[in-house]
Motif scaffolding. Sequence first.
Motif, PDB file in Angstrom:
ATOM      1  N   GLU A  13       0.829  -1.204   0.000  1.00  0.00           N
ATOM      2  CA  GLU A  13       0.000   0.000   0.000  1.00  0.00           C
ATOM      3  C   GLU A  13       0.866   1.259   0.000  1.00  0.00           C
ATOM      4  O   GLU A  13       0.527   2.258  -0.635  1.00  0.00           O
ATOM      5  CB  GLU A  13      -0.932  -0.011   1.212  1.00  0.00           C
ATOM      6  CG  GLU A  13      -1.966   1.101   1.190  1.00  0.00           C
ATOM      7  CD  GLU A  13      -2.972   1.002   2.326  1.00  0.00           C
ATOM      8  OE1 GLU A  13      -3.995   1.705   2.275  1.00  0.00           O
ATOM      9  OE2 GLU A  13      -2.729   0.220   3.268  1.00  0.00           O
ATOM     10  N   LEU A  65      -4.300  -3.920  -3.013  1.00  0.00           N
ATOM     11  CA  LEU A  65      -5.344  -4.377  -3.939  1.00  0.00           C
ATOM     12  C   LEU A  65      -6.653  -3.639  -3.665  1.00  0.00           C
ATOM     13  O   LEU A  65      -7.307  -3.119  -4.589  1.00  0.00           O
ATOM     14  CB  LEU A  65      -5.527  -5.877  -3.780  1.00  0.00           C
ATOM     15  CG  LEU A  65      -6.262  -6.632  -4.886  1.00  0.00           C
ATOM     16  CD1 LEU A  65      -5.429  -6.671  -6.145  1.00  0.00           C
ATOM     17  CD2 LEU A  65      -6.572  -8.054  -4.410  1.00  0.00           C
ATOM     18  N   LYS A  66      -7.054  -3.585  -2.399  1.00  0.00           N
ATOM     19  CA  LYS A  66      -8.304  -2.919  -2.031  1.00  0.00           C
ATOM     20  C   LYS A  66      -8.244  -1.423  -2.332  1.00  0.00           C
ATOM     21  O   LYS A  66      -9.228  -0.836  -2.811  1.00  0.00           O
ATOM     22  CB  LYS A  66      -8.584  -3.132  -0.536  1.00  0.00           C
ATOM     23  CG  LYS A  66      -8.992  -4.556  -0.170  1.00  0.00           C
ATOM     24  CD  LYS A  66      -9.227  -4.672   1.335  1.00  0.00           C
ATOM     25  CE  LYS A  66      -9.690  -6.069   1.721  1.00  0.00           C
ATOM     26  NZ  LYS A  66      -9.881  -6.196   3.196  1.00  0.00           N
ATOM     27  N   LYS A  67      -7.120  -0.804  -2.044  1.00  0.00           N
ATOM     28  CA  LYS A  67      -6.982   0.634  -2.259  1.00  0.00           C
ATOM     29  C   LYS A  67      -7.103   0.988  -3.749  1.00  0.00           C
ATOM     30  O   LYS A  67      -7.810   1.940  -4.111  1.00  0.00           O
ATOM     31  CB  LYS A  67      -5.638   1.111  -1.709  1.00  0.00           C
ATOM     32  CG  LYS A  67      -5.429   2.624  -1.821  1.00  0.00           C
ATOM     33  CD  LYS A  67      -6.469   3.387  -1.027  1.00  0.00           C
ATOM     34  CE  LYS A  67      -6.244   4.886  -1.100  1.00  0.00           C
ATOM     35  NZ  LYS A  67      -7.276   5.651  -0.355  1.00  0.00           N
ATOM     36  N   LEU A  68      -6.425   0.241  -4.606  1.00  0.00           N
ATOM     37  CA  LEU A  68      -6.489   0.516  -6.042  1.00  0.00           C
ATOM     38  C   LEU A  68      -7.908   0.348  -6.571  1.00  0.00           C
ATOM     39  O   LEU A  68      -8.402   1.179  -7.342  1.00  0.00           O
ATOM     40  CB  LEU A  68      -5.516  -0.396  -6.790  1.00  0.00           C
ATOM     41  CG  LEU A  68      -4.023  -0.086  -6.583  1.00  0.00           C
ATOM     42  CD1 LEU A  68      -3.157  -1.182  -7.174  1.00  0.00           C
ATOM     43  CD2 LEU A  68      -3.653   1.254  -7.194  1.00  0.00           C
ATOM     44  N   LYS A  69      -8.570  -0.697  -6.153  1.00  0.00           N
ATOM     45  CA  LYS A  69      -9.953  -0.919  -6.608  1.00  0.00           C
ATOM     46  C   LYS A  69     -10.871   0.199  -6.119  1.00  0.00           C
ATOM     47  O   LYS A  69     -11.781   0.624  -6.845  1.00  0.00           O
ATOM     48  CB  LYS A  69     -10.450  -2.270  -6.112  1.00  0.00           C
ATOM     49  CG  LYS A  69      -9.830  -3.465  -6.820  1.00  0.00           C
ATOM     50  CD  LYS A  69     -10.406  -4.771  -6.297  1.00  0.00           C
ATOM     51  CE  LYS A  69      -9.855  -5.962  -7.058  1.00  0.00           C
ATOM     52  NZ  LYS A  69     -10.398  -7.259  -6.546  1.00  0.00           N
ATOM     53  N   SER A  70     -10.619   0.694  -4.912  1.00  0.00           N
ATOM     54  CA  SER A  70     -11.488   1.725  -4.335  1.00  0.00           C
ATOM     55  C   SER A  70     -11.411   3.051  -5.085  1.00  0.00           C
ATOM     56  O   SER A  70     -12.327   3.870  -5.004  1.00  0.00           O
ATOM     57  CB  SER A  70     -11.147   1.945  -2.862  1.00  0.00           C
ATOM     58  OG  SER A  70      -9.918   2.640  -2.708  1.00  0.00           O
ATOM     59  N   GLY A  98     -10.876   3.177  -8.412  1.00  0.00           N
ATOM     60  CA  GLY A  98     -11.207   2.939  -9.807  1.00  0.00           C
ATOM     61  C   GLY A  98     -10.044   2.562 -10.692  1.00  0.00           C
ATOM     62  O   GLY A  98     -10.068   2.790 -11.903  1.00  0.00           O
ATOM     63  N   SER A 116      -7.475  -0.539 -12.085  1.00  0.00           N
ATOM     64  CA  SER A 116      -7.391  -1.985 -12.251  1.00  0.00           C
ATOM     65  C   SER A 116      -6.036  -2.473 -11.759  1.00  0.00           C
ATOM     66  O   SER A 116      -5.006  -2.161 -12.363  1.00  0.00           O
ATOM     67  CB  SER A 116      -7.562  -2.387 -13.720  1.00  0.00           C
ATOM     68  OG  SER A 116      -7.297  -3.764 -13.894  1.00  0.00           O
ATOM     69  N   PRO A 117      -5.992  -3.266 -10.658  1.00  0.00           N
ATOM     70  CA  PRO A 117      -4.724  -3.857 -10.212  1.00  0.00           C
ATOM     71  C   PRO A 117      -4.469  -5.146 -10.997  1.00  0.00           C
ATOM     72  O   PRO A 117      -4.997  -6.204 -10.677  1.00  0.00           O
ATOM     73  CB  PRO A 117      -4.975  -4.132  -8.721  1.00  0.00           C
ATOM     74  CG  PRO A 117      -6.459  -4.287  -8.607  1.00  0.00           C
ATOM     75  CD  PRO A 117      -7.107  -3.600  -9.769  1.00  0.00           C
TER      76      PRO A 117
END
Length: 498
Positions: A244, A280-285, A287, A289-290
């Motif tokens: 992160e 992973l969660k931060k990137l998805k949050s 918008g 794409s990880p």
Amino acid sequence: MTLSVLEYLKKNGPCLSSEVTEYLVSSGISSDAARQRVSRGSKQVLRLDLSLPKRVKFLYTKEQSGTWAYWVNLQEALLSTNSAYGFAITALRARGGIMPKNFFEIASGSPIKQKKHLSASTVLSRLISTNLVKETTVEGVGPCIYLGLHTNHVDELIAPMRARYNVESITLEGIKQWLQNLGFVSYNLAITRSNQSNPTVSTTAWDLMGQSYLSPVVSFVSNTDKPKNGFVVCEILLTEEVSEVDILPFIQKLNALRSLNNVGKQLVFFVADSFSLNALKKLKSIGVSPATTKAIFDTETAKGLRNLTEILSNVIEKAITPEKIDEIFKSLGKIEGAANRLRGNLFEYVIAETMRAEFTHIELNRVCQGLSGSKEADVICISQSQVLFIEGKGYNINRLVDIETVDYWLTQQIPVFRQAALNHSDWKTRKMRFEFWSTGTFSDEARTRLEEAEKQASRYEIGFKDMHLIKSKIQATSNSALKKTFEEHFAKHPMNNK
């Protein structure tokens, strides 16, 4: 009893002046008196000359300067203030502490130029002036920058850096091909980074950028039917796992871009081997794409990319088998353009395997020091009577070795290699020979220059080999696996006929 500023630093380590002020206030001292005490400090309390919000300074003692605690606390302190310098240091640490200088504007988190933001060039210049970041030149890469933490062992960082960026370049070409095949970006309008220039969208630089006319990113100019394209942008970081903290500079850059009006919408990818769960969660949050290499390509290709990184980073033993080389070529063969890059990266291992029966010791990628500086020798073959330096160019058979490349080898590299050999206690009395091997062909000028140098050399020997001589040399060995690998991937590869 209230500690002095110096005592607080000695007990708690380097920190921001605001932290010391808060401690003094909590100890019963008034805010004004606490600020004055911190401001006065003492001769033993040093201040880092970086401008931070609210005139805050990073404080440390002389004994703490340059220590591991200094660097850890510095990064945490700068990030806590959302400092552009903190994001830049984080970007460098995430990339092993060193990167090509031209890629700083991609990774640092700062825009190239944007109102109310420090530019990437300004951030870098300030970090260099405070000795937090230093410059060096890496042969085959060009100007590079590295964290001052690594001043005494920067040479150890070069092979992993070169490996990572070579593999990332192969991956980026594969991603570009993938995006074009799926219609995400327009053909011939997708660009990947290089040591000369980087793809840009408005004020920001990226590892890959392509114009896109997919409906989610297309917009229309008012009162017209003319579509305004959007962009697909990608950042890549092929380390063991992206955390992160590692993505903070990327998020900062993306926020700067998204704050601008009249810029086309973006479809954003962050590519890695793997992500921590929080990253992973931060990137998805937000918008983004990880994307992992395994998801973009397949398990075999992702494994091949990791294997190549390990080989080029010297993580595994320098001597790799022809079977391993063959495996990497086959696993990465689906990526367009990968074969040519692999020839360049793996040819020195073919040379080493070819010479192994004749010499008692083989070294690869040794940095040699001479009076005019340092140069990296691709392959050094050592016996009781001879030291042989081989420069290898794993070119496409149709590519010419030009006169400039040959002249550089003769006038810049050989003198350094020879001086290093003369300074070596065991090598200085042995016969010295220097050879240039290329699986491509030599231009007429280059061949003439080499032939002249071969005749004129007196205190040492010079030689050169093209594809035909190299093939004959390999055929003369008893190594059937080497013969097969060379024939399939260097001599008869279908790309050679283009």
